[in-house]
Design a protein around this motif. Structure first.
Motif, PDB file in Angstrom:
ATOM      1  N   PHE A  33       0.847  -1.200   0.000  1.00 54.74           N
ATOM      2  CA  PHE A  33       0.000   0.000   0.000  1.00 54.74           C
ATOM      3  C   PHE A  33       0.888   1.258   0.000  1.00 54.74           C
ATOM      4  O   PHE A  33       0.579   2.240  -0.663  1.00 54.74           O
ATOM      5  N   VAL A  86       1.374   4.497  -2.998  1.00 52.48           N
ATOM      6  CA  VAL A  86       1.531   5.945  -2.813  1.00 52.48           C
ATOM      7  C   VAL A  86       2.844   6.399  -3.445  1.00 52.48           C
ATOM      8  O   VAL A  86       2.903   7.436  -4.124  1.00 52.48           O
ATOM      9  N   PRO A 122      -6.508   1.859  -3.364  1.00 46.75           N
ATOM     10  CA  PRO A 122      -6.211   0.422  -3.359  1.00 46.75           C
ATOM     11  C   PRO A 122      -7.406  -0.389  -2.868  1.00 46.75           C
ATOM     12  O   PRO A 122      -8.252   0.117  -2.133  1.00 46.75           O
ATOM     13  N   ILE A 161      -3.014   7.728   0.607  1.00 48.01           N
ATOM     14  CA  ILE A 161      -4.112   6.827   0.240  1.00 48.01           C
ATOM     15  C   ILE A 161      -5.406   7.611   0.414  1.00 48.01           C
ATOM     16  O   ILE A 161      -5.711   8.100   1.497  1.00 48.01           O
ATOM     17  N   LYS A 194     -11.219   8.847   5.069  1.00 50.84           N
ATOM     18  CA  LYS A 194     -10.930   8.418   3.697  1.00 50.84           C
ATOM     19  C   LYS A 194     -12.211   7.894   3.039  1.00 50.84           C
ATOM     20  O   LYS A 194     -13.139   7.439   3.711  1.00 50.84           O
TER      21      LYS A 194
END
Ligand code: 3PY
Ligand code: MG
Length: 257
Positions: free
Chosen positions: A101, A105, A151, A171, A212
């Motif tokens: 992950f 980025v 993701p 993210i 998020k």
């Protein structure tokens, strides 16, 4: 206009999309009047090359539909092609380790967050967008805001670390893949199983706590409606092929009745 998906979320509160596998841009003209908010150009499973992906991204965005791309592999080339050609966001499948992950980025954002390679590509209309006309620092910052890194959470390993993952800077949100997630949890397709429902809740709550976005694939419009009512930001309902095949079967059935 920086990002059509974010614009839609601001105006409507949520977004409805679908997965694309058809490669001709005419598909976008055929479905644009449906009110669809975004498409996911699925290069993980669909027969896309860079050129057909590029044509779909252009046509979708010119028609006011947010183009997201699901890349097949987490590589510099895949990420760069999707972003330089103007995707509003990149969905990355099948990640397991937290470091993967972080790599998303690293590949998808400019410094200081990552190391994306620079060009004034189609995403900024080759530098002609208002937001692209300032100094280079501003351009990099705006490009990072335009290109969402989304993701997927669809493995048991990612689920185990989801709170850490959603707090990685850069993210922008998580896209849940219910099929692969259920397979990875050892309960394939058992979407009513409490372990599966707990997993969804854990991901959703982690996204909310970190501020998020939380997006999810829905197999049916009814599932999509339920997810939107539960507060998910966006649902991608079905795939173009699946929808055509269902509509065609229904058409033939009605004609024969
Ligand atoms: C899944 O359900 O695994 C997905 O990735 C949806 O596209
Ligand atoms: Mg999947």
């Amino acid at each position: 206009m920086l990002n059509l998906l974010e614009d839609c979320l601001e105006r409507k509160g949520n977004a409805v999309g679908t997965f694309l596998g058809v490669t001709t841009p005419a598909i976008m003209e055929a479905i644009a009047s449906s009110g669809l908010d975004f498409v996911v150009i699925d290069t993980e499973h669909g027969p896309y090359g860079t050129e057909s992906m590029n044509d779909l991204i252009s046509t979708a965005s010119l028609l006011g539909i947010s183009p997201l791309v699901r890349i097949a592999d987490l590589t510099h080339g895949e990420m760069q092609h999707a972003l330089d050609n103007g995707a509003d966001g990149v969905i990355i499948p099948c990640l397991r380790e937290v470091d993967e992950f972080r790599k998303a980025v690293d590949l998808g954002k400019f410094p200081p967050l990552g190391n994306r390679g620079f060009i004034k590509g189609r995403g900024s209309r080759f530098g002609a967008e208002d937001w692209a006309s300032g100094n280079l620092d501003e351009y990099l910052e705006n490009s990072d805001r335009k290109a969402l890194i989304l993701p997927q959470c669809e493995t048991a390993e990612a689920l185990d670390h989801i709170e850490e993952i959603v707090n990685i800077e850069g993210i922008d949100g998580i896209f849940i893949g219910p099929f692969d997630l259920s397979i990875s949890l050892g309960i394939p397709g058992q979407f009513g199983d409490q372990r599966f429902l707990d997993a969804l809740e854990r991901i959703y709550e982690a996204c909310r706590a970190a501020g998020k976005m939380c997006l999810i694939f829905a197999n049916t419009p009814e599932d999509g409606r339920r997810y939107l009512r539960e507060g998910y930001d966006a649902v991608a309902v079905g795939t173009d092929f699946q929808i055509f095949s269902g509509a065609m079967a229904e058409t033939v059935r009605k004609a024969r009745r």
